[in-house]
Design a protein around this motif. Sequence first.
Motif, PDB file in Angstrom:
ATOM      1  N   ARG A  89       1.222  -1.067   0.207  1.00  0.00           N
ATOM      2  CA  ARG A  89       0.093  -0.135  -0.169  1.00  0.00           C
ATOM      3  C   ARG A  89       0.867   1.094  -0.509  1.00  0.00           C
ATOM      4  NH1 ARG A  89      -4.825   0.272   3.262  1.00  0.00           N
ATOM      5  NH2 ARG A  89      -5.571  -0.087   1.081  1.00  0.00           N
ATOM      6  N   THR A 153      -4.649  -7.411   0.583  1.00  0.00           N
ATOM      7  CA  THR A 153      -4.487  -6.876   0.690  1.00  0.00           C
ATOM      8  C   THR A 153      -4.295  -5.347  -0.354  1.00  0.00           C
ATOM      9  OG1 THR A 153      -1.662  -6.212   0.615  1.00  0.00           O
ATOM     10  CG2 THR A 153      -3.711  -6.066   2.637  1.00  0.00           C
ATOM     11  N   THR A 154      -3.571  -6.259  -1.929  1.00  0.00           N
ATOM     12  CA  THR A 154      -3.535  -5.913  -3.372  1.00  0.00           C
ATOM     13  C   THR A 154      -4.711  -5.646  -3.803  1.00  0.00           C
ATOM     14  OG1 THR A 154      -2.846  -7.660  -3.990  1.00  0.00           O
ATOM     15  CG2 THR A 154      -1.019  -5.867  -4.029  1.00  0.00           C
ATOM     16  N   LEU A 156      -7.424  -4.743  -2.502  1.00  0.00           N
ATOM     17  CA  LEU A 156      -8.493  -4.233  -1.241  1.00  0.00           C
ATOM     18  C   LEU A 156      -8.504  -2.691  -2.802  1.00  0.00           C
ATOM     19  CD1 LEU A 156      -9.272  -4.588   1.204  1.00  0.00           C
ATOM     20  CD2 LEU A 156      -7.311  -3.452   2.210  1.00  0.00           C
ATOM     21  N   SER A 158      -9.461   0.369  -2.661  1.00  0.00           N
ATOM     22  CA  SER A 158      -9.243   1.992  -1.963  1.00  0.00           C
ATOM     23  C   SER A 158     -10.565   2.872  -1.702  1.00  0.00           C
ATOM     24  CB  SER A 158      -8.012   2.888  -2.310  1.00  0.00           C
ATOM     25  OG  SER A 158      -8.476   3.029  -3.882  1.00  0.00           O
ATOM     26  N   GLU A 161     -11.734   2.740   1.517  1.00  0.00           N
ATOM     27  CA  GLU A 161     -11.356   3.023   2.853  1.00  0.00           C
ATOM     28  C   GLU A 161     -11.687   5.494   2.381  1.00  0.00           C
ATOM     29  OE1 GLU A 161      -8.025   1.863   1.804  1.00  0.00           O
ATOM     30  OE2 GLU A 161      -7.362   0.467   4.022  1.00  0.00           O
ATOM     31  N   ASP A 162     -11.449   5.886   0.805  1.00  0.00           N
ATOM     32  CA  ASP A 162     -11.277   6.967   1.052  1.00  0.00           C
ATOM     33  C   ASP A 162     -12.871   7.848   1.159  1.00  0.00           C
ATOM     34  OD1 ASP A 162      -9.782   6.262  -2.462  1.00  0.00           O
ATOM     35  OD2 ASP A 162      -9.744   6.927  -0.672  1.00  0.00           O
ATOM     36  N   GLN A 165     -13.122   8.104   5.166  1.00  0.00           N
ATOM     37  CA  GLN A 165     -12.108   9.008   5.400  1.00  0.00           C
ATOM     38  C   GLN A 165     -13.364  10.352   4.850  1.00  0.00           C
ATOM     39  OE1 GLN A 165      -7.863   9.493   5.203  1.00  0.00           O
ATOM     40  NE2 GLN A 165      -8.102   8.060   6.402  1.00  0.00           N
TER      41      GLN A 165
ATOM     42  N   MET B   1      -0.528  -9.136 -11.369  1.00  0.00           N
ATOM     43  CA  MET B   1      -0.879  -8.769 -10.213  1.00  0.00           C
ATOM     44  C   MET B   1      -0.595  -7.207  -9.747  1.00  0.00           C
ATOM     45  SD  MET B   1       0.381 -10.629  -6.421  1.00  0.00           S
ATOM     46  CE  MET B   1       1.923  -9.485  -6.756  1.00  0.00           C
ATOM     47  N   ALA B   2      -2.323  -6.381  -9.688  1.00  0.00           N
ATOM     48  CA  ALA B   2      -2.517  -4.881  -9.539  1.00  0.00           C
ATOM     49  C   ALA B   2      -1.547  -4.448  -8.609  1.00  0.00           C
ATOM     50  CB  ALA B   2      -3.718  -5.008  -9.711  1.00  0.00           C
ATOM     51  N   GLU B   3      -0.371  -3.695  -8.297  1.00  0.00           N
ATOM     52  CA  GLU B   3       0.390  -2.853  -7.236  1.00  0.00           C
ATOM     53  C   GLU B   3      -1.029  -1.568  -7.086  1.00  0.00           C
ATOM     54  OE1 GLU B   3       3.008  -5.622  -7.211  1.00  0.00           O
ATOM     55  OE2 GLU B   3       2.448  -4.609  -5.914  1.00  0.00           O
ATOM     56  N   ALA B   4      -1.581  -2.400  -6.106  1.00  0.00           N
ATOM     57  CA  ALA B   4      -1.888  -1.066  -5.140  1.00  0.00           C
ATOM     58  C   ALA B   4      -1.421  -0.073  -4.911  1.00  0.00           C
ATOM     59  CB  ALA B   4      -3.188  -1.774  -4.395  1.00  0.00           C
ATOM     60  N   THR B   5      -1.296   1.586  -5.136  1.00  0.00           N
ATOM     61  CA  THR B   5      -0.711   2.328  -4.206  1.00  0.00           C
ATOM     62  C   THR B   5      -1.583   3.382  -4.246  1.00  0.00           C
ATOM     63  OG1 THR B   5       0.531   2.925  -6.403  1.00  0.00           O
ATOM     64  CG2 THR B   5       1.551   1.680  -5.188  1.00  0.00           C
ATOM     65  N   THR B   6      -1.539   3.892  -2.703  1.00  0.00           N
ATOM     66  CA  THR B   6      -2.615   5.355  -2.191  1.00  0.00           C
ATOM     67  C   THR B   6      -1.632   6.194  -1.985  1.00  0.00           C
ATOM     68  OG1 THR B   6      -2.057   4.214  -0.148  1.00  0.00           O
ATOM     69  CG2 THR B   6      -4.586   3.776  -1.035  1.00  0.00           C
ATOM     70  N   ARG B   8      -1.957   9.336  -1.699  1.00  0.00           N
ATOM     71  CA  ARG B   8      -1.775  10.313  -0.851  1.00  0.00           C
ATOM     72  C   ARG B   8      -1.257   9.519   0.205  1.00  0.00           C
ATOM     73  NH1 ARG B   8      -6.709   8.163   2.760  1.00  0.00           N
ATOM     74  NH2 ARG B   8      -7.363   7.315   0.581  1.00  0.00           N
ATOM     75  N   ARG B   9      -1.325   8.630   0.748  1.00  0.00           N
ATOM     76  CA  ARG B   9      -0.257   8.074   2.121  1.00  0.00           C
ATOM     77  C   ARG B   9       1.152   7.826   0.966  1.00  0.00           C
ATOM     78  NH1 ARG B   9      -4.224   3.622   4.395  1.00  0.00           N
ATOM     79  NH2 ARG B   9      -5.726   4.130   3.160  1.00  0.00           N
TER      80      ARG B   9
END
Lengths: 268, 288, 401
Positions: A89, A153-154, A156, A158, A161-162, A165, B1-6, B8-9
């Motif tokens: 994440r 988790t991948t 998930l 987002s 969660e947005d 928030q 495999m998609a790497e979810a990256t947020t 803003r964090r």
Amino acid sequence: MKKGRILPIYTGLVIAYLFIPIFVMALFGFNDPVGRFNFQWHGFTLEWYRRLFDVEELVIGIKNSLLVATVSTFFATIFGTLMALAISRYKFRGRSALNLFIFIPMATPEVVLGVSLLGLFVTLQLSRGFLTLVITHILFCISYVVVTVRARTTNLDSNLEDAAQDLGADPWTTFWTVTFPLILPGIVAGAFLAFALSIDDYVISSFNAGSTITLPLWIVGASRIGVPPQVNVMGTLLFMVGVLYVVGAVIAGRRKEKLIAPPVLSKG
Amino acid sequence: MAEATTGRRGRGLVAYLLALPGALWLGIFFLIPMVTMFSLSLQEGSFERGYVFTGRVQNYFDALSLYDTQLYRSLIYGLIVTVVTLALSYPMAYWIALRGGRYKNLFLLLILLPFFTPFVIRTLSWKFILADEGIFLGTLKDWGILPDSYQLLATPTAVVCGMIYNFLPFMALPLYVALERLDPRLLDASNDLYSNRTQTFLKVTLPLSLPGVFAGSLLTFIPAVGDFINADLLGGVNTTMIGNVIQREFQTNLDFPTGSALSFLLMFGILVGVFIYARAIGTEELSG
Amino acid sequence: MNDRIRMQDISRREMLRRMGIGVGALSTTALLAACGVSGQADKPTPSGSDGGGLAGQDPAGQLDFANWPLYIDRAQGRRPTLEDFTKETGIEVSYKEVIDDNESFFGTIREPLANGQSSGWDIIVMTDWMIAKMNRLGYLEELDHDLLGNFAANAGEIYKNPTYDANNAHSIPWQSGITGIGYNPKLTGREITSMNDLFDPAFKGKVGMFTEMRDSMSFALLKNGIHPQDATPEDVDAAAAALLKQRDDGIVRDYYGNSYADALLREDLWITMAWSGDVFQLQLDKPDLKFVVPDEGAILWVDNMAIPKGAEHPVDAHMFMDYVYQPEVAAQITAWVNYICPVPAARDILASSDDKFTQTVAESPLVFTTPDMESKLYHYKDLDEDEEQTWNDLFNQVIQG
């Protein structure tokens, strides 16, 4: 369609093959052997089920295995989940290196893991026993937990969660009320995997257990001089636990199906 | 495999903190022992007089010349086990994934079910089943199908078969996962384009399942090469694997430099094997 | 399963003993009274105390005992001798059968001992040559023979002051035994009398040899007509060559530790190197099995109790060691273990038992050896560090096939 029968029959055969040693083991849990070796059928008896806890070392072995597995699973799950969260994440320097770093213990032969840890303990003058066992078990479980949790988790979304928030929740609350329940199945799966790996471990433990005898260690030791039938009984009981689990899962799956409207199911 | 990256964090600090306990553990209990072992592999001396670091690379060559048979034997056994488990598991994984329907999960659980019993018990069970005069061989000998002197235990066959049995699920599961992800519409489309099912399989199914094949092969080959429990329980005189040798060097002979050198030789052998394999398959198909 | 000793017999004798007929009281007060002034003895430190100062100390109440499997009496999952000991002294015994062969067990305690730490064990049972080796390395505590009155009074003379441990300074025997040949005459088709039978191509793939280097190498030496104590380096090379040939010709099925007994019983092996006590017990399951001392000779070894350096409960260890040298206790153990008993007086106790099996034990030459057998029994060669290295290297090449 006759041709379509081959594969399912084949699959059935392979699965049956997987169960052969279990069947034999269960069968000889009912045997009444003459001497100290349980290898010829003499007669049917339930005696070993009654005298299950007579073999003191077996009981100690099981206790030790369960204890080590519980403690190791606890820590490995925590460490592993945290790492999975971090990797999947967040973007940070060294992430791909960490990824690789997690993968390598899984790719190392158990023998090498075992002896290298033995070398470390010897150098640190740590006597081999419960503590070293737990340390080693946590080590080889972490990677598996990470991989299992990360699969969850991948994927998930987002957005959830947005949304939380946006509704005013702070990151801490968001995590516990939204994220955590969603990844919980992955954590549970990871914990189960770690527990199973720990209970089953022979190789790494054989180098680092000292005088703490775990179940697999004791069984191999006993096999040299005659495995008491109680081991067969124990194995059969463990297996039955698994069967119960499978049955439960199937029933739970069926129930879930019934909740969904029938038309959706029929694929035609 | 998609790497979810947020994004803003993206503050790295939280990530480092999260990863810290695990990374620390791996660092202390994996990295450092490896380094220690590497240093051990370059030492010389004897147990009673003590070992001294001398940078003796010769250790590797000595170890290799002493135990090359066992090392190659382990790699070959590993290869055989991988190939055979692949051949055995693929049809099964294929059927369950593509035709299993509602019972997919049930079959999966059935494959995993034997794991509830510790593998040492299951392997010992095989030792019992395959005994010279046991229920299997004994019966065949009584019927005259096999000669009296035939034996399965304490032969390479028994060791390899034991490993195949133990590692079958490790191959089957990744295969299943990969096959299960296949979009059935692709198969329908290819059926329309190609004339028969064999073609579909060869040109569509198989290539798309390669990541699963690769993962399963890794999960099988690597532990198989380093295995010593099957050789210990089911094997005999000419089945010693490099895992047995390493164990003996560390626990009985107390010859740590040789044992450490062998460990690294083993890992090197595995790396080479995996590398060749990855090249053969083609790296593009592997990601995802 | 193996409840061969009738508990009534033992307790009757125990009563006799308590009435003072036996030798050596065990309570510390009695010890104090017997040993007189020793009140200034130091408390044991983790780095070990010297042997003389133990008298007058209280036992800790705990004993960690490592032994070979099936080397102490068992009944219904309990161990009568250990229980009796605990009842009498209040010392809890943690008994673990973790020794499968000398080398691998030594490997597990080597580092703590080398670093001056406790190995975690108070009593270990090692074969004579390993005792000599551990002695040489300074890894054994010196015994305080003031606490071992029963040993002095009841042990057979040949067990006192052995060559591998002068004056029993660091060890006293647990059981003795013979490494000979065990075989199944139904499968071999004939009687076995010679060492060469282990190397006979007629038994291809059905022969068992030991992973214990000294046993197998000594056997090869005997096969070549050499007495182990007289072996020259050339003899040793020839012996190793014979073992290699035996392996390469496919005659050996595998090299075994304790598991040879299982293999012999299952008929995976037709003929094998064997330990006398094991075969005696296997005959319960398979009366056909036989044990023989071949014409060329066999090996007589002694397994000994010793206290590793830095043991945490040395007083308790001494108390146990002394306890088992009472003839009734020795008889009780040997009646089950069926190896050679170091207490000759035990023989009469066993012979007078009502139990038929126990009488057989008393009469068996495998448990109480005859002079005729003893003439064909040899000890291992004493090896110094370099010789041991050479023998090990040669033997490793054989078993690491």
